[in-house]
Design a protein around this motif. Structure first.
Motif, PDB file in Angstrom:
ATOM      1  N   ASN A 139      60.740  36.534  69.939  1.00  0.00           N
ATOM      2  CA  ASN A 139      59.713  37.650  69.742  1.00  0.00           C
ATOM      3  C   ASN A 139      58.680  37.323  70.354  1.00  0.00           C
ATOM      4  OD1 ASN A 139      61.482  37.558  66.816  1.00  0.00           O
ATOM      5  ND2 ASN A 139      61.304  39.798  67.182  1.00  0.00           N
ATOM      6  N   THR A 140      57.709  38.409  70.803  1.00  0.00           N
ATOM      7  CA  THR A 140      56.445  38.142  71.277  1.00  0.00           C
ATOM      8  C   THR A 140      55.457  37.700  70.236  1.00  0.00           C
ATOM      9  OG1 THR A 140      55.373  40.323  71.192  1.00  0.00           O
ATOM     10  CG2 THR A 140      56.629  39.848  73.207  1.00  0.00           C
ATOM     11  N   ASN A 141      54.408  36.953  70.663  1.00  0.00           N
ATOM     12  CA  ASN A 141      53.435  36.613  69.953  1.00  0.00           C
ATOM     13  C   ASN A 141      52.582  37.801  68.813  1.00  0.00           C
ATOM     14  OD1 ASN A 141      53.661  34.144  70.872  1.00  0.00           O
ATOM     15  ND2 ASN A 141      52.033  33.804  71.862  1.00  0.00           N
ATOM     16  N   ASP A 142      52.440  38.826  69.720  1.00  0.00           N
ATOM     17  CA  ASP A 142      52.067  40.122  69.145  1.00  0.00           C
ATOM     18  C   ASP A 142      52.811  40.838  68.246  1.00  0.00           C
ATOM     19  OD1 ASP A 142      49.465  39.632  70.401  1.00  0.00           O
ATOM     20  OD2 ASP A 142      50.018  40.759  72.409  1.00  0.00           O
ATOM     21  N   GLU A 143      54.105  40.848  68.384  1.00  0.00           N
ATOM     22  CA  GLU A 143      54.970  41.473  67.521  1.00  0.00           C
ATOM     23  C   GLU A 143      55.199  40.563  66.233  1.00  0.00           C
ATOM     24  OE1 GLU A 143      58.599  42.498  70.847  1.00  0.00           O
ATOM     25  OE2 GLU A 143      58.807  40.938  69.364  1.00  0.00           O
ATOM     26  N   LEU A 144      55.117  39.465  66.292  1.00  0.00           N
ATOM     27  CA  LEU A 144      55.277  38.506  65.106  1.00  0.00           C
ATOM     28  C   LEU A 144      53.956  38.768  64.277  1.00  0.00           C
ATOM     29  CD1 LEU A 144      56.774  35.457  66.314  1.00  0.00           C
ATOM     30  CD2 LEU A 144      57.886  37.162  64.853  1.00  0.00           C
ATOM     31  N   ARG A 145      52.727  38.552  64.930  1.00  0.00           N
ATOM     32  CA  ARG A 145      51.465  38.766  64.189  1.00  0.00           C
ATOM     33  C   ARG A 145      51.137  40.223  63.762  1.00  0.00           C
ATOM     34  NH1 ARG A 145      48.130  35.806  67.350  1.00  0.00           N
ATOM     35  NH2 ARG A 145      48.661  37.195  69.178  1.00  0.00           N
ATOM     36  N   GLN A 146      51.701  41.153  64.352  1.00  0.00           N
ATOM     37  CA  GLN A 146      51.588  42.526  63.646  1.00  0.00           C
ATOM     38  C   GLN A 146      52.517  42.630  62.461  1.00  0.00           C
ATOM     39  OE1 GLN A 146      50.004  45.623  65.236  1.00  0.00           O
ATOM     40  NE2 GLN A 146      50.336  45.904  62.862  1.00  0.00           N
ATOM     41  N   LYS A 147      53.634  42.039  62.539  1.00  0.00           N
ATOM     42  CA  LYS A 147      54.563  41.982  61.621  1.00  0.00           C
ATOM     43  C   LYS A 147      53.941  41.406  60.231  1.00  0.00           C
ATOM     44  CE  LYS A 147      59.578  41.608  60.800  1.00  0.00           C
ATOM     45  NZ  LYS A 147      60.042  40.349  59.842  1.00  0.00           N
ATOM     46  N   PHE A 148      53.333  40.310  60.365  1.00  0.00           N
ATOM     47  CA  PHE A 148      52.906  39.303  59.368  1.00  0.00           C
ATOM     48  C   PHE A 148      51.594  40.120  58.843  1.00  0.00           C
ATOM     49  CE2 PHE A 148      49.030  36.364  58.490  1.00  0.00           C
ATOM     50  CZ  PHE A 148      49.931  35.501  57.568  1.00  0.00           C
ATOM     51  N   VAL A 149      50.541  40.918  59.493  1.00  0.00           N
ATOM     52  CA  VAL A 149      49.705  41.672  59.084  1.00  0.00           C
ATOM     53  C   VAL A 149      50.315  42.749  58.277  1.00  0.00           C
ATOM     54  CG1 VAL A 149      47.883  43.262  59.468  1.00  0.00           C
ATOM     55  CG2 VAL A 149      48.135  41.042  60.855  1.00  0.00           C
ATOM     56  N   ASN A 150      51.254  43.354  58.800  1.00  0.00           N
ATOM     57  CA  ASN A 150      51.918  44.483  57.851  1.00  0.00           C
ATOM     58  C   ASN A 150      52.401  44.047  56.551  1.00  0.00           C
ATOM     59  OD1 ASN A 150      51.354  46.102  60.033  1.00  0.00           O
ATOM     60  ND2 ASN A 150      53.350  46.434  60.834  1.00  0.00           N
ATOM     61  N   GLU A 151      53.182  42.813  56.568  1.00  0.00           N
ATOM     62  CA  GLU A 151      53.538  42.480  55.236  1.00  0.00           C
ATOM     63  C   GLU A 151      52.439  41.725  54.262  1.00  0.00           C
ATOM     64  OE1 GLU A 151      57.013  40.040  55.291  1.00  0.00           O
ATOM     65  OE2 GLU A 151      58.000  41.426  56.735  1.00  0.00           O
TER      66      GLU A 151
END
Lengths: 327, 272
Positions: free
Chosen positions: A232-244
């Motif tokens: 996954n891209t860095n931004d995708e993972l960062r967004q997922k982390f923030v959402n959770e």
């Protein structure tokens, strides 16, 4: 994420040899690449960098938590923290073994860590100042690591994928123990709650940095994604982390230190402030709060352990010679 | 690995309601639990600083086992005492003169040579002690804890004997470091076999062995390993330093407790 800014060396598709094209086709079909099979030199080198950096992160990552083992507030917390740090050393062992299948020894990788030629995750250059940091590290740091490691269970390189499957099982236990510490403190005395908030304040942005710079500044992502060593891209993972993570913080009654944080209905995710990337690049360059101590601790352990390793080798040689003589 | 397991429904144990026995039984349980606690603490100081990755793992595992044993011994001590204290309160809220551990285990960790030789000297005793307790103790609760701990300590002993042999008979430097450690630690070994009135009472009740009775088997094992390791048994008095089991400690214990008890002392009554 324990691997950041991994330099990727690939060939553009139009310049690929038939052998390279066939290799890429295997990856595209979802096949696993195994150690003795042919692979492009760039794939091998990129994997060594990534697995090596991940392994170094596990080993250096023992230090900020090891810092609190002797001060853990109850026997049970002490036992859990010891088990966690022991797991991290075990993860290092699996990962160095996976790297060895690519033709690089653990000692060579250690040398590169000690000389500064290889890095470990930026997060471990931050200090653990209070007991609440044991909670924040488990909750946020292991939480961010899981975001990256769960998809890596499907990575194209067989030994790496198998190491990740074992590691992920333990990481989710680590994250839960961190959250349990945060929960106890957030529901505890006012001083404990303040301590928990302070830990979140200090670890929030460094945790966001763990995913690496934004995709638009991440030059190596594309090749690594084609090889499925980055999923996954860095931004995708960062967004997922923030959402959770944001709802978890709310449940604890703690505030995420970001005034701009807001739910975005359209993207079904939070808008949030970027970390200070100049700080990230300073930490990567060696100017973080604990870079010097962390690396010195590892180099000292290695240098002061030389006599121990040499003693064991010498005994093994004597024992082998004695066996030969007896035969 | 003990982890954080808890014993299931407690076994019936007549010793727990024996008023006359209570003070000595409590003392003796603290001696067991304090020694595993303090050695666990010293061993855990290696976390992340070991000479090889395998050693980091093994040392953390050993420390974890010892902390697990501590939970059992001090948990039972708290029950026997009957004053409403918990294992944590015994570990975190007593001062040094109330600790009953062997002096051997509170000495600084030193280099890996000192850490391994200390563990070897202690494990050789610990294994014999647990082996006797698991088989012979008149207290079902003590037998149960000893049987659990024995499995782990059998492994600790096997591993440490192997390392002492290999490093003693390794390079000149590894041999010298182990011999230095042995010479330094030897005067603290006699304490494991020196009984007092507390030992006489618990031995009289059939709970634990007379400490002196374990000496011949310990001597035999130590001699065997030292010979294989090409190390020399020191000729100095083995019992020159003692008193930890009665609460007279070295200067080191106060610093261990200052560190270990910091949070419980700084935030009284908080839950963690």
């Amino acid at each position: 994420m324990y691997a950041q800014m991994i330099k990727s060396e690939g060939t553009k598709r139009e310049d690929m040899s038939p052998q390279e094209l066939a290799f890429q086709a295997r990856i595209d079909r979802g096949e696993k690449i195994e150690p003795k099979e042919w692979m492009p030199e760039g794939y091998r080198k990129t994997l060594i960098r990534q697995i090596g950096q991940h392994a170094h992160s596990e080993i250096v990552g023992q230090l900020p938590e090891g810092n609190w083992i002797t001060r853990a507030p109850t026997l049970e917390r002490k036992a859990i923290l010891l088990a966690k740090v022991q797991d991290e050393a075990g993860h290092g062992l699996y990962l160095y073994s996976a790297a060895e299948t690519l033709g690089v020894s653990r000692d060579e990788l250690f040398e590169k860590l000690h000389s500064g030629a290889m890095k470990y995750s930026s997060i471990f250059n931050y200090p653990t100042l209070t007991w609440a940091d044991m909670g924040a590290v488990g909750w946020l740091v292991d939480g961010a690591a899981i975001m990256n490691q769960v998809p890596l269970q499907r990575t194209s390189y067989g030994p790496y994928s198998r190491a990740m499957i074992r590691i992920c099982k333990e990481e989710s236990f680590h994250q839960r123990q961190g959250y349990s510490i945060m929960m106890t403190m957030a529901k505890g005395t006012p001083a404990q709650k303040d301590m928990a908030q302070d830990a979140l304040n200090r670890f929030w942005y460094p945790a966001l940095m763990m995913f690496g710079p934004s995709d638009k500044d991440s030059v190596h992502s594309e090749q690594s994604m084609a090889w499925k060593i980055k999923m996954n891209t860095n931004d995708e993972l960062r967004q997922k982390f923030v959402n959770e993570t944001v709802p978890q913080a709310e449940y604890l009654g703690l505030s995420v230190p970001d005034e701009t944080l807001a739910w975005n209905e359209e993207k079904q995710g939070y808008d949030f402030a970027e970390p200070d990337w100049s700080e990230f690049f300073e930490v990567i360059k060696g100017n973080g709060p604990c870079n010097r101590e962390r690396l010195e601790a590892r180099v000292t352990a290695w240098d002061e352990g030389a006599w121990f390793r040499e003693g064991l080798s010498a005994h093994a040689e004597k024992a082998a010679a004695a066996r030969m003589a007896a035969e | 690995m003990t982890g954080i397991a808890e014993l299931e429904a407690p076994l019936a144990d007549p010793h727990l309601s024996d008023e006359a026995l209570r003070p000595a039984f409590f003392e003796w349980l603290c001696r067991m639990g304090d020694s595993t606690l303090i050695l666990g603490h010293r061993t855990s100081e290696w976390c992340g600083h070991g000479p090889a990755l395998e050693e980091d793992i093994a040392l953390a595992n050993t420390a974890l086992d010892l902390i697990g044993h501590t939970q059992f011994w001090l948990g039972l001590a708290a029950e026997v005492e009957g004053k409403g204290r918990s294992a944590d309160q015994l570990a975190y809220l007593r001062d040094a003169w109330h600790f009953r551990n062997l002096l051997l285990v509170e000495l600084p960790k030193g280099d890996m040579g000192q850490t391994l030789v200390r563990e070897f000297l202690f494990d050789a005793w610990h294994h014999l002690q647990l082996d006797w307790l698991a088989a012979n103790s008149s207290s079902p609760r003590v037998r149960e804890i000893a049987a659990k701990a024995l499995k782990e300590v059998s492994y600790h002993l096997e591993r440490v004997c192997d390392l002492v042999i290999r490093l003693g008979d390794g390079t000149e430097e590894s041999h010298r470091r182990l011999q230095d450690a042995l010479d330094r630690l030897w005067p603290y070994t006699g304490e494991m076999f020196t009984g007092d009135a507390v030992d006489a009472t618990v031995a009289g009740a059939g709970i634990a062995p007379d400490p002196a009775s374990l000496r011949p088997a310990w001597d035999a094992l130590v001699d065997e390993v030292l010979e294989a390791a090409t190390l020399t048994r020191p000729q100095t008095r083995p019992d020159a330093q003692k008193g930890g089991r009665q609460g007279r400690h070295t200067e080191h214990l106060g610093f261990i407790l200052a560190e270990m008890q910091f949070l419980q002392r700084a935030y009284p009554g908080a839950t963690w």
